[in-house]
Motif scaffolding. Structure first.
Motif, PDB file in Angstrom:
ATOM      1  N   ILE A 123      27.157 -80.461  79.824  1.00  0.00           N
ATOM      2  CA  ILE A 123      27.905 -80.977  78.850  1.00  0.00           C
ATOM      3  C   ILE A 123      28.236 -80.076  77.590  1.00  0.00           C
ATOM      4  O   ILE A 123      29.121 -80.179  76.931  1.00  0.00           O
ATOM      5  CB  ILE A 123      27.740 -82.359  78.582  1.00  0.00           C
ATOM      6  CG1 ILE A 123      26.537 -82.390  77.964  1.00  0.00           C
ATOM      7  CG2 ILE A 123      27.745 -83.047  79.961  1.00  0.00           C
ATOM      8  CD1 ILE A 123      26.286 -83.868  77.327  1.00  0.00           C
ATOM      9  N   GLN A 124      27.405 -79.148  77.365  1.00  0.00           N
ATOM     10  CA  GLN A 124      27.394 -78.417  76.075  1.00  0.00           C
ATOM     11  C   GLN A 124      28.750 -77.514  76.093  1.00  0.00           C
ATOM     12  O   GLN A 124      29.229 -77.581  75.003  1.00  0.00           O
ATOM     13  CB  GLN A 124      26.049 -77.413  75.992  1.00  0.00           C
ATOM     14  CG  GLN A 124      26.428 -76.480  74.928  1.00  0.00           C
ATOM     15  CD  GLN A 124      26.807 -75.114  75.298  1.00  0.00           C
ATOM     16  OE1 GLN A 124      26.552 -74.603  76.570  1.00  0.00           O
ATOM     17  NE2 GLN A 124      27.758 -74.639  74.459  1.00  0.00           N
ATOM     18  N   PRO A 125      29.200 -76.850  76.903  1.00  0.00           N
ATOM     19  CA  PRO A 125      30.576 -76.262  76.723  1.00  0.00           C
ATOM     20  C   PRO A 125      31.638 -77.162  76.420  1.00  0.00           C
ATOM     21  O   PRO A 125      32.740 -76.744  75.658  1.00  0.00           O
ATOM     22  CB  PRO A 125      30.808 -75.460  78.294  1.00  0.00           C
ATOM     23  CG  PRO A 125      29.350 -75.300  78.920  1.00  0.00           C
ATOM     24  CD  PRO A 125      28.683 -76.684  78.329  1.00  0.00           C
ATOM     25  N   VAL A 126      31.707 -78.460  76.997  1.00  0.00           N
ATOM     26  CA  VAL A 126      32.672 -79.294  76.845  1.00  0.00           C
ATOM     27  C   VAL A 126      32.699 -79.863  75.468  1.00  0.00           C
ATOM     28  O   VAL A 126      33.580 -79.921  74.615  1.00  0.00           O
ATOM     29  CB  VAL A 126      32.324 -80.451  77.661  1.00  0.00           C
ATOM     30  CG1 VAL A 126      33.838 -81.830  77.519  1.00  0.00           C
ATOM     31  CG2 VAL A 126      32.671 -80.056  79.301  1.00  0.00           C
ATOM     32  N   ILE A 174      41.894 -75.316  77.387  1.00  0.00           N
ATOM     33  CA  ILE A 174      40.455 -74.805  77.388  1.00  0.00           C
ATOM     34  C   ILE A 174      39.531 -76.042  77.351  1.00  0.00           C
ATOM     35  O   ILE A 174      38.547 -76.099  78.167  1.00  0.00           O
ATOM     36  CB  ILE A 174      40.418 -74.034  76.026  1.00  0.00           C
ATOM     37  CG1 ILE A 174      40.852 -72.805  75.907  1.00  0.00           C
ATOM     38  CG2 ILE A 174      38.668 -74.127  75.818  1.00  0.00           C
ATOM     39  CD1 ILE A 174      40.778 -72.039  74.380  1.00  0.00           C
ATOM     40  N   VAL A 175      39.740 -76.907  76.855  1.00  0.00           N
ATOM     41  CA  VAL A 175      38.938 -78.387  76.836  1.00  0.00           C
ATOM     42  C   VAL A 175      39.320 -78.950  78.591  1.00  0.00           C
ATOM     43  O   VAL A 175      38.234 -79.447  78.892  1.00  0.00           O
ATOM     44  CB  VAL A 175      39.618 -79.634  76.090  1.00  0.00           C
ATOM     45  CG1 VAL A 175      38.622 -80.698  76.393  1.00  0.00           C
ATOM     46  CG2 VAL A 175      39.330 -79.121  74.445  1.00  0.00           C
ATOM     47  N   ILE A 176      40.355 -78.863  79.067  1.00  0.00           N
ATOM     48  CA  ILE A 176      40.397 -79.349  80.420  1.00  0.00           C
ATOM     49  C   ILE A 176      39.646 -78.638  81.191  1.00  0.00           C
ATOM     50  O   ILE A 176      38.971 -79.064  82.282  1.00  0.00           O
ATOM     51  CB  ILE A 176      42.093 -79.372  80.738  1.00  0.00           C
ATOM     52  CG1 ILE A 176      42.604 -80.380  79.828  1.00  0.00           C
ATOM     53  CG2 ILE A 176      42.365 -79.747  82.157  1.00  0.00           C
ATOM     54  CD1 ILE A 176      44.289 -80.501  80.013  1.00  0.00           C
ATOM     55  N   LEU A 177      39.835 -77.214  81.302  1.00  0.00           N
ATOM     56  CA  LEU A 177      38.976 -76.306  81.934  1.00  0.00           C
ATOM     57  C   LEU A 177      37.454 -76.522  81.985  1.00  0.00           C
ATOM     58  O   LEU A 177      36.775 -76.577  82.930  1.00  0.00           O
ATOM     59  CB  LEU A 177      39.433 -74.950  81.786  1.00  0.00           C
ATOM     60  CG  LEU A 177      40.924 -74.478  82.252  1.00  0.00           C
ATOM     61  CD1 LEU A 177      41.056 -72.919  81.790  1.00  0.00           C
ATOM     62  CD2 LEU A 177      41.071 -74.653  83.767  1.00  0.00           C
ATOM     63  N   GLU A 178      37.009 -76.666  80.782  1.00  0.00           N
ATOM     64  CA  GLU A 178      35.579 -76.785  80.621  1.00  0.00           C
ATOM     65  C   GLU A 178      35.232 -78.250  81.024  1.00  0.00           C
ATOM     66  O   GLU A 178      34.135 -78.540  81.796  1.00  0.00           O
ATOM     67  CB  GLU A 178      35.206 -76.747  78.956  1.00  0.00           C
ATOM     68  CG  GLU A 178      35.446 -75.245  78.412  1.00  0.00           C
ATOM     69  CD  GLU A 178      34.304 -74.670  79.051  1.00  0.00           C
ATOM     70  OE1 GLU A 178      33.456 -74.865  79.768  1.00  0.00           O
ATOM     71  OE2 GLU A 178      34.115 -73.246  78.469  1.00  0.00           O
ATOM     72  N   LEU A 179      36.035 -79.223  81.069  1.00  0.00           N
ATOM     73  CA  LEU A 179      35.655 -80.456  81.416  1.00  0.00           C
ATOM     74  C   LEU A 179      35.699 -80.683  83.161  1.00  0.00           C
ATOM     75  O   LEU A 179      34.819 -81.090  83.754  1.00  0.00           O
ATOM     76  CB  LEU A 179      36.835 -81.490  81.026  1.00  0.00           C
ATOM     77  CG  LEU A 179      36.640 -83.002  81.623  1.00  0.00           C
ATOM     78  CD1 LEU A 179      35.082 -83.493  80.823  1.00  0.00           C
ATOM     79  CD2 LEU A 179      37.823 -83.786  80.822  1.00  0.00           C
ATOM     80  N   THR A 216      34.364 -64.630  75.676  1.00  0.00           N
ATOM     81  CA  THR A 216      32.869 -64.379  75.549  1.00  0.00           C
ATOM     82  C   THR A 216      32.158 -65.475  76.146  1.00  0.00           C
ATOM     83  O   THR A 216      31.025 -65.840  75.705  1.00  0.00           O
ATOM     84  CB  THR A 216      32.701 -64.385  74.023  1.00  0.00           C
ATOM     85  OG1 THR A 216      33.362 -65.410  73.424  1.00  0.00           O
ATOM     86  CG2 THR A 216      33.160 -63.009  73.440  1.00  0.00           C
ATOM     87  N   SER A 217      32.921 -66.440  76.986  1.00  0.00           N
ATOM     88  CA  SER A 217      32.079 -67.730  77.725  1.00  0.00           C
ATOM     89  C   SER A 217      31.326 -66.945  78.619  1.00  0.00           C
ATOM     90  O   SER A 217      31.371 -66.138  79.438  1.00  0.00           O
ATOM     91  CB  SER A 217      33.258 -68.453  78.269  1.00  0.00           C
ATOM     92  OG  SER A 217      32.617 -69.481  79.021  1.00  0.00           O
ATOM     93  N   SER A 218      29.941 -67.624  78.743  1.00  0.00           N
ATOM     94  CA  SER A 218      28.807 -67.244  79.669  1.00  0.00           C
ATOM     95  C   SER A 218      28.626 -68.373  80.653  1.00  0.00           C
ATOM     96  O   SER A 218      27.672 -68.340  81.475  1.00  0.00           O
ATOM     97  CB  SER A 218      27.404 -67.344  79.026  1.00  0.00           C
ATOM     98  OG  SER A 218      27.214 -68.356  78.184  1.00  0.00           O
ATOM     99  N   ASN A 219      29.593 -69.513  80.591  1.00  0.00           N
ATOM    100  CA  ASN A 219      29.089 -70.511  81.512  1.00  0.00           C
ATOM    101  C   ASN A 219      30.476 -70.545  82.562  1.00  0.00           C
ATOM    102  O   ASN A 219      31.594 -70.177  82.348  1.00  0.00           O
ATOM    103  CB  ASN A 219      29.513 -72.009  80.948  1.00  0.00           C
ATOM    104  CG  ASN A 219      28.280 -72.228  80.047  1.00  0.00           C
ATOM    105  OD1 ASN A 219      27.324 -71.992  80.500  1.00  0.00           O
ATOM    106  ND2 ASN A 219      28.469 -72.168  78.602  1.00  0.00           N
TER     107      ASN A 219
END
Length: 378
Positions: A272-275, A158-163, A375-378
């Motif tokens: 950067i908020q999702p990360v 999850i963190v890698i994908l958001e990054l 429920t992610s919106s980004n």
């Protein structure tokens, strides 16, 4: 007496290379088949756009109706959904190419004009936007596969994908010369106008009409023909269809203003908020902990407060900020707010609903409870 030897035949003296067969010509033919098939497929999609769209919607609905009823089939259901999304993205590309070749097409939306401009101008923008869209379509599938290997691997993915998504958005911000991001980053699907066949009643009326056909006036010097005048009873709508707004005559790259100062900081915070939220959630051991939720929401709220909303705000900017405003509603379905407030409300509501509706709601609750990207919106 010396024995006389018979000379060898002439065929035996020929080199061996002359006997070898010529290489087969099947390889060039085989290599030319895939482009032909792709062209045939592209023509089919263009000619049957409405039918293809209906089929895509029907298949997509199959993954929406009962998402979590079969716990072991969630991965297969999400795989089907992601495949349909990726196929739809390819169809959008084919239809965009077909529409660009049609003469006399109506004006595209502001979003499509802007994204098409940057896709045509920068190959890097097209590649980054395509990569970002593909990640958004498959992120839940990646999370489902990672969860089977444990929670630690799941949160790491999850963190890698958001990054990766944040890096893609920062690249888009750089390519567009510090202009706000648009959602989605690729052009949306446009409909190709189809000629409607006249009904039987219209054909009868056309046959009964004996009005003479108005001839077009052909100009002598240029050879061009002037169009016929509209129906006198429909002049207002005809004139309104020809009116151009200020945004219609703007250059596509000016549909969004460049951001600087606090507005640029707001855009970076939004990226950067999702990360930051994903990292905070991965380190939190309690789903009901309010700290990650308040941290993520406060960063998003600060980004909205820092942006500049003045007289120079364009229509496309207002549209994109409106989308971001509606997307903030997903915070009611995430983190501690969902665990402490929304989940109990949905549970009590499900008990009062009919069994069919409550069953579908319970299926979605399974996804909201177990998966971050649901429920992610980004």
């Amino acid at each position: 007496m010396a024995s006389s030897t018979k000379p060898p035949p002439v065929e035996a003296l020929k080199p061996i290379t002359s006997v070898s067969a010529s290489p087969p010509r099947l390889l060039p033919t085989a290599l030319s088949l895939p482009p032909k098939w792709l062209n045939m497929y592209s023509s089919f999609i263009t000619a049957n756009q409405s039918s293809v769209t209906q089929i895509e919607s029907a298949l997509r609905s199959l993954t929406y109706i009962i998402p979590g009823r079969f716990r072991d089939a969630e991965l297969a259901s999400e795989s089907l959904h992601s495949s349909i999304q990726l196929l739809s993205m390819y169809h959008d590309t084919l239809l965009t190419r077909a529409i660009s070749k049609l003469p006399g097409m109506p004006n595209a939306s502001l979003h499509n004009r802007y994204t098409k401009f940057w896709i045509a101008k920068s190959k890097f923008y097209r590649r980054i936007a395509t990569m970002l869209t593909m990640i958004q379509y498959t992120e839940l599938l990646w999370e489902m596969m990672a969860k089977r290997k444990g929670e630690r691997v799941r949160w790491r993915i999850i963190v890698i994908l958001e990054l990766v998504k944040a890096v893609c958005r920062l690249c888009l911000l750089r390519i567009t010369n510090s202009r706000p991001l648009v959602t989605p980053a690729l052009p949306e699907r446009e409909t190709i106008p189809e000629e409607e066949a006249p009904t039987e009643e219209e054909e009868v009326e056309m046959e009964e009409e004996v009005t003479p056909r108005v001839k077009e006036y052909k100009m002598k010097r240029t050879g061009l023909s002037l169009p016929t005048l509209p129906n006198p009873s429909d002049i207002s709508s005809y004139l309104l269809s020809k009116v151009l707004t200020a945004d219609d005559i703007k250059a596509p790259n000016t549909l969004l203003n460049k951001v600087n100062g606090s507005a640029q900081l707001a855009e970076i915070l939004h990226i950067i908020q999702p990360v930051i939220y994903a990292i905070a959630m991965s380190r939190s051991k309690d789903k009901k902990d309010w700290q990650p939720w308040l941290l993520g929401l406060s960063i998003e709220y600060a980004a909205r407060q820092l942006r500049k909303d003045g007289l120079r705000t364009t229509a496309l900017e207002r549209e994109q900020w409106g989308k971001r405003g509606w997307a903030m509603g997903w915070w009611a379905m995430r983190g501690a707010f969902y665990e402490n407030v929304t989940k109990g409300f949905l549970q009590s509501t499900s008990e009062r609903l009919p069994s069919l509706v409550s069953g579908v709601l319970d299926d979605y609750k399974y996804l909201w409870d177990e998966y971050y990207f649901s429920t992610s919106s980004n």
